[in-house]
Design a protein around this motif. Structure first.
Motif, PDB file in Angstrom:
ATOM      1  N   GLU A 347       0.835  -1.202   0.000  1.00 59.27           N
ATOM      2  CA  GLU A 347       0.000   0.000   0.000  1.00 59.27           C
ATOM      3  C   GLU A 347       0.875   1.259   0.000  1.00 59.27           C
ATOM      4  OE1 GLU A 347      -3.464  -2.314   2.522  1.00 59.27           O
ATOM      5  OE2 GLU A 347      -2.269  -0.769   3.503  1.00 59.27           O
ATOM      6  N   LYS A 348       0.232   2.363  -0.346  1.00 59.81           N
ATOM      7  CA  LYS A 348       0.979   3.631  -0.409  1.00 59.81           C
ATOM      8  C   LYS A 348       0.971   4.265   0.989  1.00 59.81           C
ATOM      9  CE  LYS A 348       1.094   7.748  -3.368  1.00 59.81           C
ATOM     10  NZ  LYS A 348       1.175   8.832  -2.445  1.00 59.81           N
ATOM     11  N   PRO A 349       2.145   4.561   1.531  1.00 60.14           N
ATOM     12  CA  PRO A 349       2.168   5.181   2.863  1.00 60.14           C
ATOM     13  C   PRO A 349       1.506   6.561   2.857  1.00 60.14           C
ATOM     14  CG  PRO A 349       4.324   4.319   2.274  1.00 60.14           C
ATOM     15  CD  PRO A 349       3.484   4.277   1.026  1.00 60.14           C
ATOM     16  N   VAL A 350       0.932   6.891   3.987  1.00 59.56           N
ATOM     17  CA  VAL A 350       0.268   8.187   4.153  1.00 59.56           C
ATOM     18  C   VAL A 350       1.336   9.275   4.330  1.00 59.56           C
ATOM     19  CG1 VAL A 350      -1.237   9.477   5.736  1.00 59.56           C
ATOM     20  CG2 VAL A 350      -1.682   7.049   5.260  1.00 59.56           C
ATOM     21  N   GLU A 351       1.109  10.446   3.738  1.00 53.88           N
ATOM     22  CA  GLU A 351       2.084  11.534   3.944  1.00 53.88           C
ATOM     23  C   GLU A 351       1.956  12.061   5.376  1.00 53.88           C
ATOM     24  OE1 GLU A 351       3.250  15.038   1.110  1.00 53.88           O
ATOM     25  OE2 GLU A 351       2.090  15.834   2.795  1.00 53.88           O
ATOM     26  N   PRO A 352       3.063  12.043   6.117  1.00 49.63           N
ATOM     27  CA  PRO A 352       2.945  12.367   7.545  1.00 49.63           C
ATOM     28  C   PRO A 352       3.101  13.853   7.887  1.00 49.63           C
ATOM     29  CG  PRO A 352       5.167  11.658   7.060  1.00 49.63           C
ATOM     30  CD  PRO A 352       4.419  11.624   5.753  1.00 49.63           C
ATOM     31  N   ARG A 353       2.701  14.186   9.092  1.00 49.99           N
ATOM     32  CA  ARG A 353       3.043  15.446   9.767  1.00 49.99           C
ATOM     33  C   ARG A 353       3.682  15.036  11.083  1.00 49.99           C
ATOM     34  NH1 ARG A 353       1.873  16.521   5.482  1.00 49.99           N
ATOM     35  NH2 ARG A 353       0.363  17.972   4.625  1.00 49.99           N
ATOM     36  N   LEU A 354       4.779  15.637  11.437  1.00 48.46           N
ATOM     37  CA  LEU A 354       5.470  15.241  12.676  1.00 48.46           C
ATOM     38  C   LEU A 354       5.659  16.445  13.591  1.00 48.46           C
ATOM     39  CD1 LEU A 354       7.026  13.476  10.169  1.00 48.46           C
ATOM     40  CD2 LEU A 354       7.908  12.388  12.204  1.00 48.46           C
ATOM     41  N   ILE A 355       5.643  16.161  14.879  1.00 52.29           N
ATOM     42  CA  ILE A 355       5.820  17.226  15.873  1.00 52.29           C
ATOM     43  C   ILE A 355       7.088  16.953  16.674  1.00 52.29           C
ATOM     44  CG2 ILE A 355       4.842  18.268  17.977  1.00 52.29           C
ATOM     45  CD1 ILE A 355       2.076  17.465  16.924  1.00 52.29           C
ATOM     46  N   ASN A 356       7.783  18.019  17.007  1.00 49.16           N
ATOM     47  CA  ASN A 356       8.862  17.909  18.003  1.00 49.16           C
ATOM     48  C   ASN A 356       8.649  18.984  19.067  1.00 49.16           C
ATOM     49  OD1 ASN A 356      11.539  17.180  19.132  1.00 49.16           O
ATOM     50  ND2 ASN A 356      11.977  19.308  18.604  1.00 49.16           N
ATOM     51  N   THR A 357       8.880  18.615  20.301  1.00 50.65           N
ATOM     52  CA  THR A 357       8.924  19.596  21.391  1.00 50.65           C
ATOM     53  C   THR A 357      10.172  19.316  22.205  1.00 50.65           C
ATOM     54  OG1 THR A 357       6.516  19.554  21.504  1.00 50.65           O
ATOM     55  CG2 THR A 357       7.660  20.561  23.349  1.00 50.65           C
ATOM     56  N   CYS A 358      10.966  20.349  22.462  1.00 50.79           N
ATOM     57  CA  CYS A 358      12.148  20.173  23.313  1.00 50.79           C
ATOM     58  C   CYS A 358      12.015  21.054  24.542  1.00 50.79           C
ATOM     59  CB  CYS A 358      13.426  20.565  22.575  1.00 50.79           C
ATOM     60  SG  CYS A 358      14.106  19.218  21.618  1.00 50.79           S
ATOM     61  N   TYR A 359      11.986  20.421  25.691  1.00 55.32           N
ATOM     62  CA  TYR A 359      11.982  21.152  26.954  1.00 55.32           C
ATOM     63  C   TYR A 359      13.419  21.295  27.416  1.00 55.32           C
ATOM     64  CZ  TYR A 359       7.094  19.687  27.133  1.00 55.32           C
ATOM     65  OH  TYR A 359       5.777  19.472  26.843  1.00 55.32           O
ATOM     66  N   SER A 360      13.746  22.410  28.043  1.00 53.31           N
ATOM     67  CA  SER A 360      15.053  22.537  28.703  1.00 53.31           C
ATOM     68  C   SER A 360      14.832  23.127  30.081  1.00 53.31           C
ATOM     69  CB  SER A 360      15.980  23.483  27.938  1.00 53.31           C
ATOM     70  OG  SER A 360      16.231  22.991  26.643  1.00 53.31           O
ATOM     71  N   LEU A 361      15.637  22.660  31.026  1.00 46.55           N
ATOM     72  CA  LEU A 361      15.595  23.243  32.366  1.00 46.55           C
ATOM     73  C   LEU A 361      16.752  24.223  32.505  1.00 46.55           C
ATOM     74  CD1 LEU A 361      14.843  20.112  34.607  1.00 46.55           C
ATOM     75  CD2 LEU A 361      13.241  21.835  33.758  1.00 46.55           C
ATOM     76  N   VAL A 362      16.434  25.451  32.903  1.00 46.63           N
ATOM     77  CA  VAL A 362      17.484  26.425  33.194  1.00 46.63           C
ATOM     78  C   VAL A 362      17.815  26.340  34.683  1.00 46.63           C
ATOM     79  CG1 VAL A 362      18.169  28.846  32.995  1.00 46.63           C
ATOM     80  CG2 VAL A 362      16.543  27.894  31.370  1.00 46.63           C
ATOM     81  N   ALA A 363      16.832  25.932  35.457  1.00 44.70           N
ATOM     82  CA  ALA A 363      16.963  25.627  36.884  1.00 44.70           C
ATOM     83  C   ALA A 363      15.894  24.571  37.163  1.00 44.70           C
ATOM     84  CB  ALA A 363      16.728  26.885  37.714  1.00 44.70           C
ATOM     85  N   PRO A 364      15.956  23.908  38.327  1.00 43.70           N
ATOM     86  CA  PRO A 364      14.973  22.845  38.564  1.00 43.70           C
ATOM     87  C   PRO A 364      13.527  23.316  38.431  1.00 43.70           C
ATOM     88  CG  PRO A 364      16.683  22.791  40.235  1.00 43.70           C
ATOM     89  CD  PRO A 364      16.950  24.011  39.406  1.00 43.70           C
ATOM     90  N   ASP A 365      13.267  24.594  38.741  1.00 43.75           N
ATOM     91  CA  ASP A 365      11.890  25.094  38.650  1.00 43.75           C
ATOM     92  C   ASP A 365      11.751  26.147  37.544  1.00 43.75           C
ATOM     93  OD1 ASP A 365      13.402  27.062  39.711  1.00 43.75           O
ATOM     94  OD2 ASP A 365      12.071  27.508  41.404  1.00 43.75           O
ATOM     95  N   TYR A 366      12.560  26.042  36.508  1.00 43.50           N
ATOM     96  CA  TYR A 366      12.535  27.037  35.427  1.00 43.50           C
ATOM     97  C   TYR A 366      12.691  26.297  34.108  1.00 43.50           C
ATOM     98  CZ  TYR A 366      13.601  31.626  33.251  1.00 43.50           C
ATOM     99  OH  TYR A 366      13.586  32.777  32.492  1.00 43.50           O
ATOM    100  N   GLY A 367      11.560  26.068  33.430  1.00 49.63           N
ATOM    101  CA  GLY A 367      11.583  25.335  32.162  1.00 49.63           C
ATOM    102  C   GLY A 367      11.270  26.243  30.989  1.00 49.63           C
ATOM    103  N   ILE A 368      11.871  25.960  29.831  1.00 51.95           N
ATOM    104  CA  ILE A 368      11.559  26.665  28.580  1.00 51.95           C
ATOM    105  C   ILE A 368      11.411  25.628  27.460  1.00 51.95           C
ATOM    106  CG2 ILE A 368      12.612  28.892  29.173  1.00 51.95           C
ATOM    107  CD1 ILE A 368      15.161  28.003  27.717  1.00 51.95           C
ATOM    108  N   THR A 369      10.663  26.007  26.436  1.00 57.77           N
ATOM    109  CA  THR A 369      10.272  25.030  25.417  1.00 57.77           C
ATOM    110  C   THR A 369      10.394  25.598  24.009  1.00 57.77           C
ATOM    111  OG1 THR A 369       8.555  24.342  26.969  1.00 57.77           O
ATOM    112  CG2 THR A 369       8.344  23.516  24.743  1.00 57.77           C
ATOM    113  N   VAL A 370      10.733  24.717  23.066  1.00 53.40           N
ATOM    114  CA  VAL A 370      10.585  25.040  21.641  1.00 53.40           C
ATOM    115  C   VAL A 370       9.787  23.904  21.008  1.00 53.40           C
ATOM    116  CG1 VAL A 370      12.840  24.003  21.037  1.00 53.40           C
ATOM    117  CG2 VAL A 370      11.771  25.589  19.452  1.00 53.40           C
ATOM    118  N   ALA A 371       8.850  24.247  20.122  1.00 57.14           N
ATOM    119  CA  ALA A 371       8.061  23.214  19.441  1.00 57.14           C
ATOM    120  C   ALA A 371       8.048  23.499  17.949  1.00 57.14           C
ATOM    121  CB  ALA A 371       6.634  23.196  19.986  1.00 57.14           C
ATOM    122  N   GLY A 372       7.991  22.451  17.154  1.00 61.38           N
ATOM    123  CA  GLY A 372       7.919  22.612  15.701  1.00 61.38           C
ATOM    124  C   GLY A 372       7.050  21.527  15.091  1.00 61.38           C
TER     125      GLY A 372
END
Ligand SMILES: Cc1cc2nc3c(=O)[nH]c(=O)nc-3n(C[C@H](O)[C@H](O)[C@H](O)COP(=O)(O)OP(=O)(O)OC[C@H]3O[C@@H](n4cnc5c(N)ncnc54)[C@H](O)[C@@H]3O)c2cc1C
Length: 420
Positions: A347-372
């Motif tokens: 069968e023909k594979p479906v054309e996908p959409r993919l997500i990425n999210t990267c969390y980073s901790l700058v301190a234990p109680d300080y998180g920042i994120t990038v998503a695409g």
């Protein structure tokens, strides 16, 4: 991408039929996966979930997997290595045959994978997910032996514990130097999260010490968010030296703990050298890596552009705009699994959409994120403009604390989906 079984079957049943489906030919089709990390273990489980008829074998060098995400917390004494480690019992219980050993050779004509001192496994489709190798030939002075003195800690495990031990044993007043590589490399925000958490530790335990990042780049992931946070949290404990400020390290000397740039040399009490990288060695052996050291793939199916019937996912592959992260690797594992099952069915594979999210901790109680969000375009996975974003530049402490909690939740979710 979260392709549910129902969505997958619906789109698969509507798909165009292609010739010579392996499933229709009688015997159970065979899928072999090399590498039981975030990409490979996900692919193995999802092929089996999408079609239990397919025989799936996962070849993995180690019986215990040690996850890199959150391993920077170990360096700051916030976490134990045990919290990073997982076995394959649940992967096996899901119907995947585990073959522990090193995949040593791939015969792409005969369609077999030979294990070192082990069996030779036939496949109809091979999925390669060997992650990265560190390039010990790329930075003069830095080889595997130098890594015992100047750890990279870019594959979690012994190296992480070594770097933690060095930081903990360092006298107050010493400098921790982190060498950050040029793109592309595993986990683009990783060196900056690492610097942040080391600075957090130094501020509390070695207040006269600091961390310096010597960078081969002029810009990096989540840069404004990191730099604003550093100004507020670690003004005296963290310094970033960019490429144009003389940050690119040209050679290292483990004997006297110096790192040399075009602009001079830096003496380190602790040196964390993250060298350039390439796809895991088996990818070169199988002929799926190109001269860049990474593996070009079709962005819809992840089939190698160099070798048919072999798919490459995770850090080893060139993914256009999609960064090398565990989140990406897991998403690619699922999409690749759906494509492999569709191709085995003709069968023909479906054309996908993919997500990425990267969390980073700058301190234990300080998180920042990038998503695409990404889709196939012009032969690569391209960023869908306007679909992603980063955490707000200005935000109250409560929001940063909430993002730190989300990060923790993400780690639990992904590791239970892949290994639980
Ligand atoms: C410090 C640090 C922090 C990070 N933080 C994050 C984060 O917060 N979020 C995030 O999403 N990502 C993060 N990452 C990135 C993430 O760890 C990688 O992108 C991810 O592990 C890639 O998955 P993979 O399956 O391609 O490779 P891996 O997870 O490395 O798995 C590869 C597997 O293949 C096996 N293997 C290799 N060759 C062979 C062979 N010949 N035979 C048998 N087995 C083989 C290896 O043993 C390994 O188990 C971080 C990375 C680092 C270094």
């Amino acid at each position: 991408m979260r392709t549910s079984r129902r969505q997958f079957l619906k789109s698969a049943s509507a798909a165009v039929l292609l010739p010579a489906p392996a499933i229709a030919q009688g015997a159970a089709p065979k899928v072999v996966v090399i590498g039981g990390g975030f990409a490979g273990a996900s692919a193995a489980r999802f092929v089996k979930a999408y079609d239990p008829q397919v025989s799936v074998t996962l070849v993995e060098a180690n019986r215990t997997f040690t996850a890199c995400p959150f391993s920077n917390g170990i360096l700051a004494g916030l976490r134990d290595l045990g919290a990073q480690q997982f076995n394959y019992d649940h992967v096996a219980a899901a119907g995947v045959v585990m073959a522990f050993g090193n995949a040593d050779a791939v015969d792409t004509q005969a369609r077999t994978v030979a294990l070192l001192n082990g069996p030779t496994l036939p496949y109809d489709r091979l999925v390669m997910a060997p992650g990265i190798d560190l390039r010990f030939d790329a930075l003069p002075g830095y080889d595997a032996r130098a890594a015992d003195i100047m750890p990279h800690a870019w594959k979690a495990g012994e190296q992480t514990l070594l770097l933690r031990h060095q930081i903990e044993s360092m006298e107050d007043g010493g400098t921790v130097v982190i060498v950050a590589p040029a793109n592309p490399f595993r986990c683009p925000p990783g060196p900056y999260e690492r610097a942040s958490l080391i600075a957090y530790y130094l501020q509390a335990k070695r207040p006269r010490s600091k961390v310096i990042i010597l960078d081969a780049k002029d810009s990096f992931s989540k840069q404004r968010l990191f730099q604003n946070a550093w100004k507020a949290l670690y003004p005296d404990h963290l310094e970033w030296i960019s490429l144009s400020q003389g940050g690119k390290v040209n050679s290292v000397s483990p004997g006297d703990m110096t790192l040399t740039t075009d602009f001079g040399s830096h003496k380190a009490a602790v040196a964390n050298v993250i060298p350039p990288q390439r796809a895991g060695a088996i990818a070169q052996k199988a002929g799926v890596a190109d001269r860049s050291g990474w593996c070009p793939v079709d962005p819809g199916t992840f089939e190698s552009k160099q070798v048919p019937n072999v798919h490459v996912i995770g850090d080893a592959a060139i993914m256009g705009g999609m960064p090398k992260s565990a989140f990406s690797a897991n998403a690619q594992g699922k999409v690749c699994a759906a494509a492999v099952v569709a191709l085995l069915r003709g069968e023909k594979p479906v054309e996908p959409r993919l997500i990425n999210t990267c969390y980073s901790l700058v301190a234990p109680d300080y998180g920042i994120t990038v998503a695409g969000v990404y889709k196939p375009a012009n032969g690569v996975l391209a960023d869908i403009q306007g679909a992603g974003g980063v955490s707000p530049i200005e935000a109250p402490a409560s929001q940063r604390a909430l993002e730190a909690q989300f990060a923790e939740g993400w780690f639990k979710t992904i590791t239970s989906e892949v290994f639980g």
